[in-house]
Motif scaffolding. Structure first.
Motif, short mmCIF file in Angstrom:
data_model
loop_
_atom_site.label_atom_id
_atom_site.label_comp_id
_atom_site.label_asym_id
_atom_site.label_seq_id
_atom_site.Cartn_x
_atom_site.Cartn_y
_atom_site.Cartn_z
N ASP A 1 1.53 12.40 17.75
CA ASP A 1 0.14 12.87 17.89
C ASP A 1 -0.08 13.57 19.23
O ASP A 1 -0.87 14.51 19.33
N ASP B 1 0.84 -1.20 0.00
CA ASP B 1 0.00 0.00 0.00
C ASP B 1 0.88 1.25 0.00
O ASP B 1 1.34 1.71 1.05
N GLN C 1 6.04 11.45 -3.81
CA GLN C 1 6.30 11.44 -2.37
C GLN C 1 7.74 11.84 -2.06
O GLN C 1 7.99 12.57 -1.10
N ASP D 1 2.36 8.45 2.19
CA ASP D 1 1.84 9.79 2.47
C ASP D 1 1.57 9.98 3.96
O ASP D 1 1.88 11.02 4.53
N HIS D 2 0.97 8.95 4.57
CA HIS D 2 0.68 9.03 6.00
C HIS D 2 1.97 9.16 6.80
O HIS D 2 2.05 9.97 7.75
N TYR D 3 2.98 8.39 6.42
CA TYR D 3 4.26 8.44 7.11
C TYR D 3 4.91 9.82 6.94
O TYR D 3 5.48 10.37 7.90
N TYR E 1 3.95 7.10 15.78
CA TYR E 1 2.82 7.97 15.46
C TYR E 1 2.16 8.53 16.73
O TYR E 1 1.82 9.71 16.82
N THR F 1 3.34 2.31 15.27
CA THR F 1 2.20 2.86 16.02
C THR F 1 2.67 3.74 17.17
O THR F 1 2.06 4.77 17.44
N ASN G 1 0.08 4.22 -0.39
CA ASN G 1 -0.54 5.37 0.29
C ASN G 1 -0.02 5.52 1.72
O ASN G 1 -0.10 6.61 2.29
N ARG G 2 0.52 4.45 2.29
CA ARG G 2 1.08 4.54 3.63
C ARG G 2 2.28 5.49 3.65
O ARG G 2 2.64 6.02 4.69
N ASN H 1 3.44 12.60 6.67
CA ASN H 1 2.77 13.55 7.56
C ASN H 1 3.46 13.60 8.92
O ASN H 1 3.62 14.67 9.53
N TYR H 2 3.87 12.44 9.39
CA TYR H 2 4.52 12.36 10.71
C TYR H 2 5.98 12.78 10.63
O TYR H 2 6.50 13.39 11.58
#
Length: 454
Positions: free
Chosen positions: A349, A75, A120, A80-82, A345, A342, A77-78, A84-85
């Motif tokens: 957060d 995936d 990315q 992009d999420h990574y 992240y 996890t 798309n993971r 962000n962090y």
């Protein structure tokens, strides 16, 4: 090379990408994080040379020999999420740095940095340029999996400033590749190398591994001949470390197909003789550099360095590592980010710096670190300079180390004089064993598991 010496000293020991090693890092508490950040703020009241490491943990498939910290997923798309962090963490660090601190080195490691799409990668590159002082002299290296790299990847890397590349090859033999679950036709490596050079990314390294299932001296010589045809600046030729107790994925390998100790020794001997006969200098441990290349020049002029990414030509930079499992080293501190995605992240957060483990070096740590880095990088210890700088009497302070070194001296690995400890050409193969003599943590009862030293 002396086979009996190799068998004698082929024990378990650290690779000394740091001293103390990461096994000495301790779980962190909130007060220690506050102390660390206060230290960093004070250190950055003045400009400092900066090195940046970005860990991209994702891989599309699992290589069965691999000991890296990784996340297997298809995936994309993971990514992009990574990112962000990573941006959150970058903002935390950038706020602490002096505005005039220049970045002298950048490294993308993994995992597989080219898991990220060109878009990315461009996003990450723009973020780095926006938050840090990147100059025309910044050394910018990226680890590349030729199976997961296209021309757009290379063009994007060049556009964000990449000027060095390290390609994972391991072995070019098809049977070996099947045995380790990494199918990579040599044409892929060849094509990626061509793309890199066409993009003016000319400083190229290949990673090889000996000791894998179904390898022999004949197949490994063919692997070396294959990659030598591409004329890399450097080669890293690693001994496969089979530690299934620590790396459960290695249980998937067929141990009965692995070379014997003598066969593996023959591959090591072949590597050193074949590469040195083809214009490469044996830097030490597992690194080879083309005569005249920057790494060779750094060894000759005494500026060679060693850090968590291996050997480097750049000294004295504060290393800030970003992403899951990254290890930073600044001044008297080491710290490591969480190894679980996890947790990485979660801390960001909650506005908490993603620090999982930490170590503050005391004076003895710093002294021994300086000596071990001299061993790993310069093959020589100037005893009088150490005494003058640290205010010690070498023979008294390191009496236990000297006692442990005597058998190595008798075997011709080192030479003692009144003013120096010099590593011989034979001893170059046993740098880890020599460094271990100065490692005060090796005598402690804390359980440690390391790869073999040769």
């Amino acid at each position: 090379m002396n086979s009996s010496l190799i068998k004698k000293y082929n024990t378990s020991g650290p690779r000394y990408t740091s001293y103390p090693t990461a096994v000495q890092f301790e779980e962190v508490n909130e007060d220690e994080i506050k102390s660390l950040h206060q230290y960093l703020k004070e250190r950055n009241e003045n400009p400092q040379p900066i090195s940046l490491y970005f860990h991209i943990p994702f891989c599309f498939s699992l290589c069965w020999y691999c000991g890296c910290t990784k996340v297997i997923t298809k995936d994309q798309n993971r990514g992009d999420h990574y990112l962000n962090y990573l941006e959150k963490e970058i903002n935390q660090v950038a706020e602490m740095l002096h505005p005039n601190s220049d970045v002298i080195q950048i490294h993308f490691g993994g995992g597989t940095p080219t898991f990220l799409s060109p878009k990315q990668l461009e996003r990450l590159g723009k973020l780095i340029h926006a938050k840090f002082n990147i100059t025309d002299r910044t050394e910018f290296s990226v680890e590349i999996d030729p199976r997961r790299c296209n021309q757009n990847h290379v063009q994007t890397l060049a556009s964000i400033g990449c000027n060095r590349a390290s390609l994972g090859v391991q072995d070019t033999n098809e049977d070996v590749q099947k045995a380790i679950h990494r199918i990579q036709p040599f044409e892929q490596t060849q094509q990626t190398t061509e793309w890199l050079r066409n993009a003016d990314i000319n400083s190229i390294n290949f990673d090889l591994i000996y000791g894998l299932p179904l390898q022999s001296t004949d197949t490994f010589q063919q692997t070396m001949d294959d990659v030598l045809s591409l004329q890399p600046d450097r080669l890293a030729v690693y001994s496969y470390a089979h530690i299934p107790s620590m790396m459960p994925v290695q249980k998937l390998l067929n141990e009965s197909d692995m070379p014997t100790t003598d066969e593996k020794l023959s591959m090591l001997q072949l590597s050193i003789s074949h590469l040195t006969n083809n214009g490469y200098r044996f830097i030490g441990m597992d690194h080879f550099s083309r005569e005249g290349a920057e790494l060779t020049q750094a060894m000759d002029n005494g500026t060679l360095q060693r850090n968590f990414q291996g050997y480097s030509t750049l000294a004295g930079a504060d290393l800030y590592a970003f992403g899951m499992s990254g290890i930073s080293t600044v001044g008297n501190y080491y710290w490591q980010n969480p190894k679980e995605l996890t947790q990485y992240y979660k801390q960001l957060d909650n506005g908490i710096p993603p620090v999982a483990k930490i170590l503050s070096l005391n004076r003895d740590d710093q002294l021994r670190k300086s000596i071990i880095m001299e061993i790993m990088c310069r093959m020589d210890i100037n005893i009088r300079s150490i005494e003058d700088e640290w205010g010690i009497q070498f023979d008294n302070y390191f009496s236990q180390a000297i006692r442990r070194l005597r058998p190595l001296a008798e075997d011709g690995l080192i030479r003692f004089s009144q003013n120096s400890l010099r590593i011989t050409e034979t001893g170059r193969l046993f740098l880890r064993n020599i460094a271990m003599c100065f490692d005060r943590y090796m005598t402690r009862k804390k359980k440690q598991t390391f790869s073999k030293t040769v």
